[in-house]
Design an enzyme around this catalytic site. Structure first.
Site, PDB file in Angstrom:
ATOM      1  N   SER A   1      37.849  42.014  27.326  1.00 50.82           N
ATOM      2  CA  SER A   1      38.978  41.731  28.209  1.00 50.82           C
ATOM      3  C   SER A   1      40.176  42.599  27.871  1.00 50.82           C
ATOM      4  CB  SER A   1      39.410  40.261  28.054  1.00 50.82           C
ATOM      5  OG  SER A   1      38.339  39.412  28.366  1.00 50.82           O
TER       6      SER A   1
ATOM      7  N   HIS B   1      33.703  43.808  33.140  1.00 50.54           N
ATOM      8  CA  HIS B   1      34.550  42.694  32.717  1.00 50.54           C
ATOM      9  C   HIS B   1      34.359  41.519  33.655  1.00 50.54           C
ATOM     10  CE1 HIS B   1      38.797  40.838  32.142  1.00 50.54           C
ATOM     11  NE2 HIS B   1      37.912  40.277  31.327  1.00 50.54           N
TER      12      HIS B   1
ATOM     13  N   GLU C   1      35.556  43.354  37.086  1.00 54.59           N
ATOM     14  CA  GLU C   1      36.295  44.609  36.906  1.00 54.59           C
ATOM     15  C   GLU C   1      35.338  45.614  36.284  1.00 54.59           C
ATOM     16  OE1 GLU C   1      39.650  43.353  34.513  1.00 54.59           O
ATOM     17  OE2 GLU C   1      41.000  43.557  36.193  1.00 54.59           O
TER      18      GLU C   1
ATOM     19  N   ASN D   1      44.397  41.133  33.738  1.00 54.29           N
ATOM     20  CA  ASN D   1      45.057  40.553  32.564  1.00 54.29           C
ATOM     21  C   ASN D   1      46.376  41.243  32.251  1.00 54.29           C
ATOM     22  OD1 ASN D   1      43.239  38.517  32.149  1.00 54.29           O
ATOM     23  ND2 ASN D   1      41.957  39.709  30.760  1.00 54.29           N
TER      24      ASN D   1
END
Ligand code: T1G
Length: 685
Positions: free
Chosen positions: A410, A431, A443, A481
């Site tokens: 992440s 991801h 992702e 994120n």
């Protein structure tokens, strides 16, 4: 068989006294202007010929008409308008027999309802999904469907977006015949040769009053599912018109509202996502690139994330080898996976056969050598650079040289993770978002060494897993994120300057998020963000304003729901967040010690400043080439972070409110916390 040489996507031909009207407008026979004009012409030709017993209406390709042409909705609707074309079909002296297959949606279903008879292939699905585009049907759907299957059922399709199978629609009296694909031609010939008495046109039928109690119950259901979107309630209201007024009044009213909604921010946002989702699945750079097939996959790490990834792979038909550090851990991982499969079975998401098939394709082991023949190996181990590097060192020694190596990290830099791995062109980031078998977002992180073929394999796997895959470059937190960190940082600044957690959470829930930033941290645990702040400490600018509230809570081991205290406190065994006076005192004490003058922020201030930061970070990510478009940023937010779909995403929202407004709010944010924000070029107006 004579045929009219009519041009365009609608062709008419004759076989004795039967007319064949065929629409061929790939990919989904959308009712474009040419299709509407061709259909109107076809009605005229069929009726002018004389001696025609019936007209069989069908579509070429994978589906009967799947709706209006959404790409036409941004501009004025060119004539002929669909309601007029459908009225001609319904009023045609020669009865039309619709032959239905694929997904008969929106305008396609409206067209089918205007035909005198409807024959469907088993497996055909029916729906009026305009609500998913922020619309109501615009060619009689909300007025004819209640007259076909009843108002209550019509609400399920129009306002709640439900679809019906051919068999279900037959049971509701909406079809004349359902046959298997192989028997279709013969069945249609027989049916047309023995047409039942022509039913009354739907537009001529009366409808009983919508039972008030039933309406109120449905209204509650629709409002709950709408989560702030307007279109579901508009659809409910339009269906009710069918029981309050004749079609001749209801249909124009429906059309007017449909056209007005085409110009709504909600519909623009939802149409933007419709096309963004399809474009993201086919990155332009991969045009013509063939993707190596992936069937056998190793998943290293059998925790919640690893099992979720394994579950998604198994459900998509892949073979999975799950690698754990020892036999005991491998056994636990298998039990965890079986728990997920049992859950899918009990919720009706998987059949018993599918579960048994999945288990036959699954192996849990502590022996890396079992991965010798995998097509792809992905790690979902602890978020620690050395742990991940060890995994790839072990894999590198056993897998084929063309096996793809993927990290699910992440936050860590994939370049550092894969350092030293042979054939770096096979390395990629995939991801997933937990729970990986449920969250749609994937992702796909391209390293400088990742080959086009490996990238294409990532997208092909994402499509096979039913994911919304978004290409992204390498930065701290990738797209989602990184934006979440900015969003949370601004929320903390608002705490420091005058707000409390419950005020910020209420504001963001009112905006349409499923929960606010502090409720969410309590749910997922404060440790992850704490670890990330510690990791970033050495590179953080000393001038950047730092708010320590999260650290103070973690120092007290108030990690959120699991420790019964975090930003909120929780009664034993309950998850309802309760304001915690200790948190308020912590915030006020800190303010006093740091001579902070607290201000009052309205809900609008909170939303405006948090949205400005989210949009600014989105623009920075695009300007740095981490995301290739605003559409991709919106997909990440909608599919990974619960951003309200009916707002289209933060970048679509920015377009709606205007960049001048966003820029003004971003200036206020920057003034609130000097030296703490980089302003994107797009907002430096
Ligand atoms: N208009 C324009 N293009 C469409 C389209 C549509 N309605 N539906 C699909 N496409 C394009 C899509 O962009 C993609 O293009 C290709 O077709 C394949 O789509 C008048 C006003 C039918 C279930 O909402 O749900 O009718 O990327 O990848 O997975 O009152 O498409 O290849 O260039 O999704 O097999 C109501 C929307 C419209 C249906 C097929 N109808 N479409 O799924 O293929 S409003 C809808 C779908 C309306 C009336 C009102 C799905 C599908 P490209 P795809 P798929």
């Amino acid at each position: 068989m004579s045929s009219f040489e009519n041009e365009g996507p609608v062709r008419v031909s004759f076989e004795g006294d039967i007319a064949q009207v065929r629409i061929d407008n790939p990919p989904v026979n959308a009712s474009s202007q040419a299709v509407r004009a061709g259909l109107l012409k076809a009605v005229e030709v069929v009726n002018a010929r004389g001696g025609v017993h019936a007209a069989v209406l069908s579509c070429a390709g994978r589906t009967f008409m799947a709706g209006g042409d959404i790409s036409e909705f941004d501009g004025p609707a060119p004539e002929p308008h669909l309601p007029d074309v459908l009225a001609a079909v319904e009023a045609s002296r020669v009865p039309f027999v619709a032959v239905l297959h694929g997904t008969v949606l929106g305008g396609g279903f409206e067209l089918a309802m205007c035909c005198a008879y409807r024959v469907a292939v088993s497996g055909t699905r029916f729906g009026l999904p305009e609500v998913r585009l922020g619309l109501i049907p615009g060619a009689g759907g909300t007025q004819r469907l209640p007259r076909l299957i009843g108002a209550e059922q019509a609400v399920q399709l129009c306002a709640l977006g439900k679809q019906l199978s051919a068999e279900e629609l037959l049971d509701l009296g909406g079809l004349d015949l359902v046959v298997t694909k192989g028997a279709l031609d013969e069945a249609v010939s027989q049916f047309v040769a023995n047409l039942p008495e022509r039913p009354q046109a739907l537009s001529q039928r009366d409808l009983p009053q919508f039972p008030q109690q039933s309406y109120e119950k449905l209204e509650g259901l629709v409002r709950k599912q709408a989560k702030g979107a307007a279109a579901p309630l508009h659809n409910l209201e339009a269906v009710k018109w069918a029981s309050e007024m004749p079609f001749s009044e209801g249909q124009p009213r429906e059309r007017a509202l449909h056209l007005a909604l085409r110009d709504s921010a909600e519909s623009r946002g939802l149409r933007h996502l419709f096309f963004a989702e399809r474009a993201a699945a086919k990155p332009r750079i991969l045009k013509g690139v063939s993707a190596p097939h992936i069937q056998k996959v190793a998943v290293v790490g059998g925790g919640l994330m690893g099992c979720g990834i394994a579950m998604a792979l198994l459900a998509a038909g892949c073979d999975v080898i799950m690698v754990e550090r020892d036999d005991a851990a491998a056994h636990s991982a298998k039990e965890r996976l079986k728990g997920l499969l049992d859950g899918a079975l009990s919720r009706g998401k998987m059949s018993i056969e599918a579960v048994e098939s999945a288990l036959q394709r699954f192996l849990a082991t502590a022996d890396y050598a079992q991965c010798a023949d995998v097509d792809l190996a992905i790690e979902a181990v602890f978020e620690d650079l050395d742990v991940k590097r060890d995994v790839f060192r072990a894999l590198d020694n056993v897998v084929r040289k063309d096996a793809i190596l993927a990290t699910n990290t992440s936050y860590l830099d994939p370049i550092l993770i894969f350092e030293g791995v042979t054939w770096p062109e096979r390395c990629i980031g995939l991801h997933f978002f937990s729970p990986a078998h449920i969250m749609k977002l994937l992702e796909i992180v391209r390293l400088p060494t990742t080959s086009d073929a490996v990238l294409a394999a990532g997208f092909a796997l994402g499509k096979r897993l039913g994911k919304v895959s978004v290409a992204c470059g390498i930065c701290d937190g990738f797209i989602g994120n990184r934006m979440l960190a900015a969003y949370r940082r601004q929320a903390d600044y608002l705490l420091a300057d005058g707000c409390l957690p419950e005020q910020i959470d209420a504001a963001m829930r009112g905006f349409g998020l499923p929960m606010g930033p502090y409720e969410l941290q309590d749910l997922t645990g404060l440790q992850i963000a704490w670890a990330n702040r510690q990791r970033q400490a050495e590179t953080r600018s000393p001038n950047e304003r730092y708010i320590p509230f999260g650290d103070l809570l973690c120092a007290r081991e108030h990690f959120g729901q699991r420790s019964s205290r975090g930003w909120y406190q929780y009664r034993e065994g309950e998850r309802a967040p309760l304001a915690d006076p200790e948190v308020e005192n912590m915030i006020l004490d800190w303010g006093r010690r740091n001579s902070v003058v607290r201000h009052t922020f309205t809900t609008e201030d909170i939303v405006a400043r948090i949205m400005a930061v989210l949009i600014n970070e989105g623009f920075l990510i695009i300007e740095e080439g981490i995301a290739s478009s605003a559409e991709d940023v919106d997909l990440v937010q909608v599919h990974g972070y619960g951003f309200p779909r009916w707002r289209g995403g933060p970048m679509a929202y920015a377009r709606e409110i205007g960049l001048e407004d966003v820029s003004r709010h971003m200036e206020a944010v920057a003034a609130q916390s000097p030296n703490s924000w980089r302003i994107a070029k797009a907002l430096a107006l």
